[in-house]
Design an enzyme around this catalytic site. Structure first.
Site, PDB file in Angstrom:
ATOM      1  N   LYS A   1      82.182   9.189 -20.387  1.00 34.92           N
ATOM      2  CA  LYS A   1      83.210   8.989 -19.362  1.00 34.92           C
ATOM      3  C   LYS A   1      82.680   8.131 -18.216  1.00 34.92           C
ATOM      4  O   LYS A   1      83.406   7.302 -17.650  1.00 34.92           O
ATOM      5  CB  LYS A   1      83.690  10.332 -18.825  1.00 34.92           C
ATOM      6  CG  LYS A   1      84.746  10.235 -17.714  1.00 34.92           C
ATOM      7  CD  LYS A   1      85.954   9.410 -18.148  1.00 34.92           C
ATOM      8  CE  LYS A   1      87.146   9.558 -17.214  1.00 34.92           C
ATOM      9  NZ  LYS A   1      86.905   9.131 -15.848  1.00 34.92           N
TER      10      LYS A   1
ATOM     11  N   GLU B   1      86.039   0.279 -16.751  1.00 33.59           N
ATOM     12  CA  GLU B   1      87.316   0.241 -16.020  1.00 33.59           C
ATOM     13  C   GLU B   1      87.173  -0.587 -14.742  1.00 33.59           C
ATOM     14  O   GLU B   1      88.049  -1.386 -14.408  1.00 33.59           O
ATOM     15  CB  GLU B   1      87.727   1.670 -15.696  1.00 33.59           C
ATOM     16  CG  GLU B   1      88.988   1.830 -14.880  1.00 33.59           C
ATOM     17  CD  GLU B   1      89.185   3.275 -14.473  1.00 33.59           C
ATOM     18  OE1 GLU B   1      89.126   3.567 -13.260  1.00 33.59           O
ATOM     19  OE2 GLU B   1      89.382   4.121 -15.362  1.00 33.59           O
TER      20      GLU B   1
END
Length: 293
Positions: free
Chosen positions: A167, A174
């Protein structure tokens, strides 16, 4: 498994996840530090669950996680062998490894769950879950993950820490993708053609190579706030994950110039707000429900 779980933390994501599980027939006991839950304390929450207990923590990374686990009235003194704790917050993976080791000493399984998506994504059942910890516990918890999202949207990443590591890197990626979109649309806005950037976003998001959920959120945000983005701050808020990604890459001797540049932009944006920053803040608002100001 028995459809019963405890939830600690009822922020935007925690509340949305609880609502989805209840819709799927789960009995969910809840506790929040602001007094919004069904239980008045963590102790009461634990006492109200059948054994073996499953408890999902959705609290901010860092000290809040350690307090919920290890303070005098925290989970470590309330849980028993066979119980399971899941950390769905964006914790640093090394912290998750440490917490897992501590809980293993009392026979409690700790699963680190990287969660990608916002409250709307939870409602749609398209949440991405990246799970680390004991694989046998992962197999046992598949009905839980399957009720939170689609079967293709969750997976076992590896031993303790792996879920939050994956993550962390996701968020670094991102940062880079968002930065590229924001810079490109700042350039489009400054073009000599008087472009309608909302129309550009619409076309980009219907068949182009860069069609994506982020481009879709960009289109939605421009439609909602207008292409001038007057309501948006040009100074970009940020969490720790981008910085963790850059530091971990340096530690592992992996070159990540795009992610580092995106992080540096966010750090500098407080002193140098810009239209690029406005795009980034609008994107954060669209996918995560964060403030646009």
């Amino acid at each position: 498994m028995r459809k019963e779980i405890g939830y600690i933390g009822l922020g935007k994501m925690g509340s949305a996840m609880v609502a989805r599980l209840e819709k799927k027939g789960w009995r969910v006991a809840t506790y929040d530090v602001n007094g919004q839950g069904t239980a008045e304390s963590i102790k009461q929450l634990v006492a109200g669950l059948g054994k073996p207990r499953v408890i999902w923590m959705m609290v901010p990374a860092g000290d809040p996680v350690d307090r919920a686990l290890f303070q005098d009235n925290g989970l470590v003194v309330l849980l028993e062998k066979g119980d399971i704790v899941l950390d769905g917050g964006n914790s640093f993976y090394e912290d998750s490894m440490r917490r897992s080791e501590k809980l293993q000493r009392i026979g409690v399984s700790f699963m680190d769950v990287g969660v990608s998506g916002g409250p709307a994504t939870v409602q749609e059942g398209k949440l991405a879950l990246m799970i680390g910890g004991d694989k046998r516990v992962f197999e046992k918890l598949k009905p839980l993950f399957g009720d939170l999202t689609r079967k293709e949207s969750f997976g076992y990443m590896g031993e303790s820490g792996a879920g939050h590591f994956v993550k962390m890197v996701h968020n670094g990626i991102e940062y880079g993708v968002m930065q590229s979109l924001a810079e490109g649309f700042a350039l489009l806005k400054q073009s000599p053609f008087g472009l309608d950037v909302q129309e550009v976003a619409r076309v980009y998001n219907h068949g182009s190579v860069i069609e994506s959920r982020l481009t879709g959120w960009l289109e939605q945000g421009l439609k909602k706030y207008g292409q001038e983005l007057k309501e948006a701050s040009g100074a970009v808020a940020h969490t720790g994950e981008g910085e963790w990604t850059v530091k971990t890459a340096r530690k592992l001797q992996v070159f990540t110039p795009v992610i580092k540049a995106a992080l540096d932009f966010r750090l500098q944006s407080a002193k140098q707000p810009s239209y690029t920053g406005k795009i980034l803040m609008m994107l954060r608002n669209q996918f995560g429900g964060h403030s646009i100001k």
